[in-house]
Write an enzyme that holds these catalytic residues in place. Structure first.
Site, short mmCIF file in Angstrom:
data_model
loop_
_atom_site.label_atom_id
_atom_site.label_comp_id
_atom_site.label_asym_id
_atom_site.label_seq_id
_atom_site.Cartn_x
_atom_site.Cartn_y
_atom_site.Cartn_z
N ASP A 1 0.82 -1.21 0.00
CA ASP A 1 0.00 0.00 0.00
C ASP A 1 0.86 1.26 0.00
O ASP A 1 0.58 2.23 -0.71
CB ASP A 1 -0.92 -0.02 1.23
CG ASP A 1 -2.25 0.67 0.96
OD1 ASP A 1 -2.60 0.82 -0.23
OD2 ASP A 1 -2.93 1.06 1.91
N ASP B 1 -9.14 -1.89 2.30
CA ASP B 1 -8.85 -1.34 3.62
C ASP B 1 -9.87 -1.79 4.66
O ASP B 1 -9.68 -1.53 5.86
CB ASP B 1 -8.82 0.19 3.57
CG ASP B 1 -7.75 0.70 2.61
OD1 ASP B 1 -6.72 0.04 2.49
OD2 ASP B 1 -7.97 1.75 1.97
#
Length: 406
Positions: A233, A279
């Site tokens: 990420d 997420d």
């Protein structure tokens, strides 16, 4: 076509080494008035981000509870569950990176409209199925007694006798058909209008089903997965513009959105704050594992869900930290940068305080039958057989000797 792809790849590689701040300044300078988002009020931003936090927490809570029920059901039936292995967890960030970069190249080379047509049709089918599965218990409980619950069974097999295999084995009822019709109606609404409410309904359905059905077998596998995606990420958000470009170009319910100008423009608002489903689902399956650990340990020493509640609270704080930093620096943030340390560190700290580190690391949802354990009993049996054979042979020899003596 090949030159265009090579040129795009070169641009991305150059972008990795560019300064993020300089990149943002040039983007703001070259943006046309039509591309700039309408300004949002502090109240509107508070409503938008608060709604995103609530929408992120709900799938984790609901999906974790449903994962416990699914785990117990599969244990009672003896069915083997599909779990992520340590090897799968190690390769997952690499596969996700390849898929993300491939989508980025597609959006750069081909027209965005055509790609989104294909993706919309694909996610329409998946979204209808996921939403029907999510709504089934609710609609069944609300269904009036006038509507009969008639069971159906679709069975399609291959082969005969011992070689018989089930290709399609699906059971459903008239209540499930009603759920499918309602979900299809929402899907048609999404196809025609691409409304953010329909997008969120599909996104929530994907998130709940993901947390429910994707099982980590043990804590170590979860640590490997979260650690790999932590760096994944950070790289794709801070190192390049790939993640942000794909998220903005990808017109599919893979993210939850909420308008920041809802107060001014109502349901027709267009300035959206967004949160990717990754997420939610990735920390969610880890938190669901901790709830199953709590449930498995509840009958032995404790009757609390301390690991689940503490890690859920840590996820909430990590999400708030993500939003705060994003608001202060005015730049997209890799949410896993804040969520992974919070979700991974909290259960370790709790286990350290309670003296349960060994128990936490030893826990497995579905303990695998190790070959060593199987060999031990067989060796013991062989020894017993040898002893019995030796005793019988010795007794026979004694009898023969006694006969000779007579």
């Amino acid at each position: 076509m090949a030159d265009a792809v090579i040129g795009t790849v070169k641009e991305v590689i150059k972008g990795i080494f560019e300064n993020v701040t300089a990149k943002n300044n040039t983007a703001d300078a070259t943006a046309t008035p039509s591309e700039k988002k309408p300004p949002s009020t502090p109240e509107g931003m508070a409503v938008a981000y608060g709604s995103l936090v609530i929408m992120a927490m709900l799938p984790i809570i609901l999906g974790s509870i449903r994962s416990v029920k699914l785990h117990k059901l599969k244990k009672s039936t003896g069915e083997k569950a599909d779990t992520m292995t340590k090897k799968d967890a190690m390769y997952f960030p690499l596969i996700a990176s390849a898929a993300l970069f491939g989508l980025y190249l597609f959006f750069k080379v081909f027209q965005k409209v055509h790609i989104n047509y294909l993706l919309t049709g694909y996610f329409f089918v998946l979204g209808v199925i996921a939403l029907a599965h999510l709504l089934s218990p609710v609609i069944t409980s609300l269904m009036p007694a006038v509507v009969p619950k008639v069971p159906f069974h679709i069975l399609f097999t291959k082969g005969e006798g011992k070689h018989k295999e089930d290709i399609i084995n699906y059971k459903f009822s008239t209540h499930d058909i009603v759920c499918l019709v309602i979900s299809s109606g929402i899907g048609v609404w999404y196809l025609l209008k691409k409304h953010w409410l329909a997008n969120n309904l599909f996104g929530l359905a994907f998130a709940v089903n993901g947390v429910e059905m994707l099982h980590l077998n043990n804590f170590v596998t979860g640590v490997i997965l979260l650690s790999g995606l932590f760096f994944y990420d950070i790289f794709w958000v801070f190192g390049t513009n790939v993640m942000v470009t794909v998220a903005k170009s990808f017109e599919a319910p893979i993210k939850l959105v909420f308008p920041q100008d809802l107060i001014e423009h109502g349901l027709g608002a267009s300035n959206f704050a967004m949160l990717g489903l990754g997420d939610i689902v990735i920390p969610g399956i880890f938190i669901a594992l901790l709830l199953r650990f709590d449930e498995a340990s509840s009958g032995k020493k404790r009757k609390t869900r301390i690991y689940f509640y503490s890690t859920l609270a840590a996820y909430f704080l990590g999400l708030l930290a993500t939003i705060f930093v994003m608001h202060v620096f005015k730049h997209a943030q890799p949410a896993l940068l804040y969520l992974v340390p919070a979700c991974m560190g909290t259960p370790l700290l709790v286990a350290l305080i309670r003296g349960e580190l060994k128990v936490l690391f030893a826990y497995e949802d579905h303990p695998e039958d190790k070959p060593e354990k199987k060999e031990k009993p067989s060796k013991e049996k062989d020894n017993k057989d040898k002893e019995e054979h030796h005793s019988t042979s010795s007794s026979l020899s004694k009898k023969k000797e006694s006969k000779k003596a007579k």
